[in-house]
Design an enzyme around this catalytic site. Structure first.
Site, mmCIF file in Angstrom:
data_model
loop_
_atom_site.group_PDB
_atom_site.id
_atom_site.type_symbol
_atom_site.label_atom_id
_atom_site.label_comp_id
_atom_site.label_asym_id
_atom_site.label_seq_id
_atom_site.Cartn_x
_atom_site.Cartn_y
_atom_site.Cartn_z
ATOM 1 N N ASP A 148 0.815 -1.207 0.000
ATOM 2 C CA ASP A 148 0.000 0.000 0.000
ATOM 3 C C ASP A 148 0.853 1.263 0.000
ATOM 4 O OD1 ASP A 148 -2.740 1.373 0.622
ATOM 5 O OD2 ASP A 148 -1.354 2.128 2.140
ATOM 6 N N GLY B 210 -4.362 2.503 -1.064
ATOM 7 C CA GLY B 210 -3.931 1.728 -2.225
ATOM 8 C C GLY B 210 -4.593 0.371 -2.258
ATOM 9 N N ASP B 211 -4.497 -0.351 -1.158
ATOM 10 C CA ASP B 211 -5.116 -1.672 -1.067
ATOM 11 C C ASP B 211 -6.631 -1.593 -1.138
ATOM 12 O OD1 ASP B 211 -3.038 -3.593 -0.849
ATOM 13 O OD2 ASP B 211 -2.613 -2.914 1.172
ATOM 14 N N LEU B 212 -7.216 -0.687 -0.358
ATOM 15 C CA LEU B 212 -8.674 -0.639 -0.279
ATOM 16 C C LEU B 212 -9.297 -0.128 -1.565
ATOM 17 C CD1 LEU B 212 -9.058 0.634 3.383
ATOM 18 C CD2 LEU B 212 -9.400 -1.684 2.514
ATOM 19 N N ALA C 31 -9.320 -3.029 -3.806
ATOM 20 C CA ALA C 31 -10.329 -3.980 -3.349
ATOM 21 C C ALA C 31 -11.723 -3.569 -3.787
ATOM 22 C CB ALA C 31 -10.269 -4.099 -1.825
#
Length: 405
Positions: free
Chosen positions: A151, A179-181, A184
């Site tokens: 992230d 970044g990750d979320l 997702a």
């Protein structure tokens, strides 16, 4: 199970009831996709390596029982099986899982042995109805295609950190793992869209997204502003590039936010502050002028706001119809009547720690919020159960799991 607000009643099947998901991902982006699918009713099997499982199980402190709270945040409503995906037996078990699965989510590093073993061309040919989501750091093409990423790397390389922080301070990452979320949430949209498309075409889909691409998609007005002007935007702290006043302001006992989105709201603000002349000042009379004279206006406002408490300003500005809010810490957020009224915190029993609180899925269906049905699984908690469902006998299960028979 209980929650702080109204208890959701399972009056009808969940939206994705009957959908089977195989989760070969780890860390946050992929697991958040599959947890969301599980929240919506899907049967999600999380496949983990026998030696430690998902790395986030050890991403602590804090820990709650044997696992880090980081892992506990993104893996509820799933079942866990431990398999060595580099072994023939592990690969065979995964293929048995995929035989009647609807969705596969993975984040294998491009070019890795597992990416080759479970390549999308072969899987799509073998399981034509399968919806396969691949999440990477930088996407399927380009010079950074094979780079690993976390992230923090995405926030830095895709521009978010250049926009976050005070103007004279260092770059700052966002408090959430954006970044990750971001990846997702876009991945979740892709999967649910592909499932709808499959109803029409009868065929699955190969989907890709990345931490990098999702951050670009979230630039929104920052990107269009840059495209229009060619000017590099900078950090504004809590300020907004296109609206003033629209940021955090200091009171005598802390900070609070004011969000003025129109000239009419600015006039109301000036009236509450007993400075109506500010609204007639050519530097501040329009939002465009206020943006051009941001520093001058903020200096005026800060001097007027500083002597009184944040609670005072929130009360009087709210009464005048000016958007305003306190800046709450997480303990205050989860003790807030609004949080309780929405039923956003649910409680579920965990085999090691007992009652475990979770932040619920943020979408309600006909007034009913999806339930947290089961706690994040312990490592391999459901291995024997799942292998039995796949047709393995007791001796084979013991051998695969390395148990005496």
């Amino acid at each position: 199970m209980s929650e702080t607000g109204p208890v959701p009643a399972p009056k009808r099947p969940a939206p994705l009831a009957g959908t089977k998901v195989v989760d070969l991902s780890k860390i946050l982006a992929g697991p958040y996709v599959t947890m969301s699918l599980a929240d919506l009713g899907a049967d999600v099997v999380k496949v983990e390596h026998p030696d430690g499982g998902d790395p986030t199980r050890q991403w602590g402190p804090p820990f709650n029982g044997p696992d880090a709270t980081y892992y506990l945040a993104a893996n509820r409503n799933k079942r866990s099986i431990t398999l060595d995906l580099k072994s023939q037996e592990g690969q065979e078990a995964v293929h048995r899982l995929l035989a009647d699965a609807d969705v596969l989510v993975e984040n294998f590093r491009p070019g890795s042995s597992l990416a080759r073993t479970f390549g999308h061309e072969e899987l799509s040919a073998r399981y034509p109805r399968l919806v396969l989501l691949h999440i990477s750091a930088f996407g399927e093409h380009g010079p950074l295609r094979d780079e690993p990423g976390y992230d923090m790397v995405a926030q830095a390389s895709a521009g978010l950190m250049s926009l976050t922080g005070e103007p004279t301070g260092p770059p700052v990452k966002a408090g959430y793992a954006m970044g990750d979320l971001g990846a997702a949430l876009f991945g979740l949209i892709g999967v649910t869209s592909a499932l709808v498309e499959r109803e029409r075409t009868g065929r699955g889909q190969y989907l890709t997204t990345s931490l990098y691409e999702s951050q670009l998609a979230l630039h929104i007005n920052w990107a269009t502003g840059y495209f229009a002007t060619g000017e590099r935007p900078g950090r504004l702290g809590s300020g907004h590039p296109s609206l003033v006043p629209y940021q955090a302001y200091p009171a005598s006992d802390g900070h609070f936010v004011i969000a003025v989105g129109s000239d009419a709201l600015f006039r109301r603000l000036c009236a509450v502050l007993h400075r109506p002349a500010l609204a007639d000042d050519p530097r501040f009379a329009t939002n465009r002028a206020r943006v051009d004279h941001r520093d001058e206006l903020n200096a005026e406002l800060m001097a007027l706001l500083a002597p009184r408490t944040a609670a005072h300003w929130c009360e009087v500005l709210k009464a005048a119809g000016v958007p305003v809010a306190p800046i709450r810490s997480l303990d205050e957020v989860y003790d807030c009547p609004q949080t309780e009224a929405l039923g956003m915190v649910q409680e579920v029993d965990h085999p090691d720690v007992g009652a475990l609180r979770q932040v619920a899925f943020p979408v309600s269906f006909r007034g009913e919020r999806p339930q947290v049905r089961s706690a994040p699984p312990t490592l391999g908690q459901h291995s024997g159960e799942i292998l039995a469902e796949l047709g393995y006998g007791e001796a084979d299960i013991a051998r695969i799991l390395g148990r005496p028979h």
